[in-house]
Design a protein around this motif. Sequence first.
Motif, PDB file in Angstrom:
ATOM      1  N   ALA A 153       0.557  -0.879  -0.382  1.00  0.00           N
ATOM      2  CA  ALA A 153      -0.191  -0.016   0.139  1.00  0.00           C
ATOM      3  C   ALA A 153       1.095   1.052   0.023  1.00  0.00           C
ATOM      4  O   ALA A 153       0.173   2.154  -0.641  1.00  0.00           O
ATOM      5  N   SER A 154       1.971   1.478   0.690  1.00  0.00           N
ATOM      6  CA  SER A 154       3.063   2.612   0.577  1.00  0.00           C
ATOM      7  C   SER A 154       4.592   2.165  -0.010  1.00  0.00           C
ATOM      8  O   SER A 154       4.675   3.184  -0.394  1.00  0.00           O
ATOM      9  N   ALA A 155       4.579   1.338  -0.579  1.00  0.00           N
ATOM     10  CA  ALA A 155       6.037   1.526  -1.339  1.00  0.00           C
ATOM     11  C   ALA A 155       6.271   0.304  -0.980  1.00  0.00           C
ATOM     12  O   ALA A 155       5.559  -0.947  -2.215  1.00  0.00           O
ATOM     13  N   CYS A 156       7.489  -0.528  -2.553  1.00  0.00           N
ATOM     14  CA  CYS A 156       7.870  -0.909  -2.803  1.00  0.00           C
ATOM     15  C   CYS A 156       9.113  -1.886  -2.467  1.00  0.00           C
ATOM     16  O   CYS A 156       9.584  -1.112  -1.079  1.00  0.00           O
ATOM     17  N   ASP A 157       8.812  -3.007  -2.026  1.00  0.00           N
ATOM     18  CA  ASP A 157       9.777  -3.900  -1.367  1.00  0.00           C
ATOM     19  C   ASP A 157      10.695  -5.047  -2.539  1.00  0.00           C
ATOM     20  O   ASP A 157      10.043  -5.864  -3.114  1.00  0.00           O
ATOM     21  N   PRO A 158      11.475  -4.938  -2.519  1.00  0.00           N
ATOM     22  CA  PRO A 158      12.924  -3.224  -1.856  1.00  0.00           C
ATOM     23  C   PRO A 158      12.590  -2.705  -2.877  1.00  0.00           C
ATOM     24  O   PRO A 158      12.032  -2.938  -3.458  1.00  0.00           O
ATOM     25  N   GLU A 159      13.144  -1.242  -2.046  1.00  0.00           N
ATOM     26  CA  GLU A 159      12.757   0.033  -2.172  1.00  0.00           C
ATOM     27  C   GLU A 159      13.631   0.741  -3.425  1.00  0.00           C
ATOM     28  O   GLU A 159      13.521   0.850  -4.365  1.00  0.00           O
ATOM     29  N   GLU A 160      15.089  -0.691  -3.273  1.00  0.00           N
ATOM     30  CA  GLU A 160      16.540  -0.377  -4.251  1.00  0.00           C
ATOM     31  C   GLU A 160      16.630  -2.267  -5.071  1.00  0.00           C
ATOM     32  O   GLU A 160      17.185  -2.945  -3.848  1.00  0.00           O
ATOM     33  N   MET A 161      17.144  -2.067  -6.189  1.00  0.00           N
ATOM     34  CA  MET A 161      17.646  -2.939  -6.810  1.00  0.00           C
ATOM     35  C   MET A 161      18.672  -2.795  -7.130  1.00  0.00           C
ATOM     36  O   MET A 161      18.881  -1.691  -7.836  1.00  0.00           O
ATOM     37  N   THR A 162      19.455  -3.986  -7.324  1.00  0.00           N
ATOM     38  CA  THR A 162      20.049  -3.762  -8.355  1.00  0.00           C
ATOM     39  C   THR A 162      20.119  -5.278  -9.603  1.00  0.00           C
ATOM     40  O   THR A 162      20.003  -6.737  -8.974  1.00  0.00           O
ATOM     41  N   VAL A 163      20.660  -4.637 -10.870  1.00  0.00           N
ATOM     42  CA  VAL A 163      20.332  -6.234 -12.032  1.00  0.00           C
ATOM     43  C   VAL A 163      21.722  -5.972 -13.262  1.00  0.00           C
ATOM     44  O   VAL A 163      22.005  -4.838 -13.122  1.00  0.00           O
ATOM     45  N   PRO A 164      21.876  -6.622 -13.286  1.00  0.00           N
ATOM     46  CA  PRO A 164      23.007  -6.886 -14.505  1.00  0.00           C
ATOM     47  C   PRO A 164      22.169  -6.227 -15.636  1.00  0.00           C
ATOM     48  O   PRO A 164      21.587  -6.449 -16.115  1.00  0.00           O
ATOM     49  N   ALA A 165      23.367  -5.235 -16.473  1.00  0.00           N
ATOM     50  CA  ALA A 165      22.758  -5.171 -18.127  1.00  0.00           C
ATOM     51  C   ALA A 165      22.134  -5.780 -19.211  1.00  0.00           C
ATOM     52  O   ALA A 165      22.791  -7.265 -18.981  1.00  0.00           O
ATOM     53  N   GLY A 166      21.122  -5.848 -19.613  1.00  0.00           N
ATOM     54  CA  GLY A 166      20.965  -6.362 -20.623  1.00  0.00           C
ATOM     55  C   GLY A 166      18.897  -7.177 -20.250  1.00  0.00           C
ATOM     56  O   GLY A 166      18.539  -6.343 -19.754  1.00  0.00           O
ATOM     57  N   LYS A 167      19.094  -8.437 -21.287  1.00  0.00           N
ATOM     58  CA  LYS A 167      17.472  -8.529 -20.325  1.00  0.00           C
ATOM     59  C   LYS A 167      17.458  -8.843 -19.575  1.00  0.00           C
ATOM     60  O   LYS A 167      17.683  -9.996 -18.574  1.00  0.00           O
ATOM     61  N   VAL A 168      16.008  -8.745 -18.375  1.00  0.00           N
ATOM     62  CA  VAL A 168      15.553  -8.572 -17.397  1.00  0.00           C
ATOM     63  C   VAL A 168      14.218  -8.992 -17.738  1.00  0.00           C
ATOM     64  O   VAL A 168      13.352  -8.453 -18.050  1.00  0.00           O
ATOM     65  N   THR A 169      13.919  -9.518 -16.701  1.00  0.00           N
ATOM     66  CA  THR A 169      12.516 -10.398 -16.458  1.00  0.00           C
ATOM     67  C   THR A 169      11.786  -9.895 -15.381  1.00  0.00           C
ATOM     68  O   THR A 169      12.531 -10.263 -13.961  1.00  0.00           O
ATOM     69  N   PHE A 170      11.476  -9.291 -14.459  1.00  0.00           N
ATOM     70  CA  PHE A 170      10.724  -8.597 -13.392  1.00  0.00           C
ATOM     71  C   PHE A 170       9.092  -9.562 -13.222  1.00  0.00           C
ATOM     72  O   PHE A 170       8.547  -9.480 -14.410  1.00  0.00           O
ATOM     73  N   SER A 171       9.310  -9.474 -11.640  1.00  0.00           N
ATOM     74  CA  SER A 171       8.119 -10.122 -11.251  1.00  0.00           C
ATOM     75  C   SER A 171       7.108  -9.399 -10.237  1.00  0.00           C
ATOM     76  O   SER A 171       7.687  -8.887  -9.227  1.00  0.00           O
ATOM     77  N   ILE A 172       5.897  -8.374 -10.719  1.00  0.00           N
ATOM     78  CA  ILE A 172       5.491  -7.407  -9.900  1.00  0.00           C
ATOM     79  C   ILE A 172       4.420  -8.734  -9.396  1.00  0.00           C
ATOM     80  O   ILE A 172       3.013  -8.825 -10.192  1.00  0.00           O
ATOM     81  N   VAL A 173       4.412  -8.394  -7.661  1.00  0.00           N
ATOM     82  CA  VAL A 173       3.400  -8.835  -6.916  1.00  0.00           C
ATOM     83  C   VAL A 173       3.228  -7.752  -6.188  1.00  0.00           C
ATOM     84  O   VAL A 173       3.342  -6.505  -5.749  1.00  0.00           O
ATOM     85  N   ASN A 174       1.349  -7.774  -6.483  1.00  0.00           N
ATOM     86  CA  ASN A 174       0.751  -6.177  -5.960  1.00  0.00           C
ATOM     87  C   ASN A 174      -0.060  -7.444  -4.467  1.00  0.00           C
ATOM     88  O   ASN A 174      -1.223  -7.527  -4.707  1.00  0.00           O
TER      89      ASN A 174
END
Length: 403
Positions: free
Chosen positions: A67-88
């Motif tokens: 309801a108030s933020a992302c978890d985590p609020e800060e991410m580090t990923v390598p350059a290139g193709k990335v698949t994010f799973s977004i949980v609501n």
Amino acid sequence: MSGGLKQSQIAAVAAFVVIAVGGGYYAWQKGGDTGAPRPVAGATAPANQSVSATPGKATEATVTVNASACDPEEMTVPAGKVTFSIVNKSTRALEWEILTGVMVVDERENIAPGFTQKLTTTLEPGDYEITCGLLSNPKGKLHVTGTMPASVTPKLVDLIGPMAEYKVYLGGKAAALGEATVKFADAVKAGDLDAARKLYAPARAHYESIKPIAELFADLDAAIDANAGAYEKKEADPSFGGFHRVEYGLFAQSNTAGLAPLADKLSADIAQLGNRLKTLTIPPDKMATGAASLIEQVASSKIAGEGGRYSRTDLWDIQANVDGARKIFDLLHPLLAKADGALTNRIDADFSAAGAILARYRAADGSLATYEKVSEDDRTALQQAMTTLANDLAGLSGALGLA
């Protein structure tokens, strides 16, 4: 934005970029926020999540939006193709965006409460922001590190610059073509056979340089550049017009008689083409495939001498075709070098090989020899060079994700 690029997306992104740059949408969305993450009262900031890459596979990362933020609020990923799973895990449907400044890099919309959706995208190194539900919620941080993998297709916005520059190139060629054609037509109408013959090939060269996209103005191309073989009665057909009909009169019949109306019609068609190019939408896949198709046509028919059958100015056409295809390649070169460096190097070498053969027949003033002066060995070598170039250019569209 992952995978191949769809044409319908190009126009949408171009329009969106204009709106976004205008500032209206994001000025409203940011609501005066500085964009920097803010602490949430009563909440403990989740730890930074760092994700490593697996060679040959898209990097996977998960972000939960409450309801108030992302978890985590800060991410580090390598350059290139990335698949994010977004949980609501909030109580509202949400959209999740990756932002760079005011630009949306990629997004996933309408994620229902309690559901998870995936977004696969390609990210270049840099620092981004991510949205976290309500506009009033602080944005998260996304750091992309390392270097781009060897084969990466470009993002849609990366194509907007080359497309815009190609439009400028076409505008310049259209203006030069219009001016040269008027001078050519004036010489024809004045009955000055020698002057008209000298002006014929240079005027046509401007037209041949824009031939990669001729299928986008097929009606005018037929009027301007159709050969006699396209008509039932060939040279005697009353519908036969354009450059080649005038060429037939000047070089085969050695006479300007009766050519004035044809020259005027040619000038009018060229002027109409110039006006149409100003508003013509040119899909990037047409740029890429058009360059390959044109060079394939050079290899399969123009080398045989079908382009300048009366004037023998074939080399002018061929050189202009190569120049037009090269312009497209040069504009897409930075993107192609990232996507497929080996193909980029091959096409560079192909152009050099073809150019070296053509250069043997170029005079100090830039003019090109008539085609009967080209040796059989060089015709064979030129056909081989054009065939190789056409085959490699055929891979351009796929390498850029346009196919």
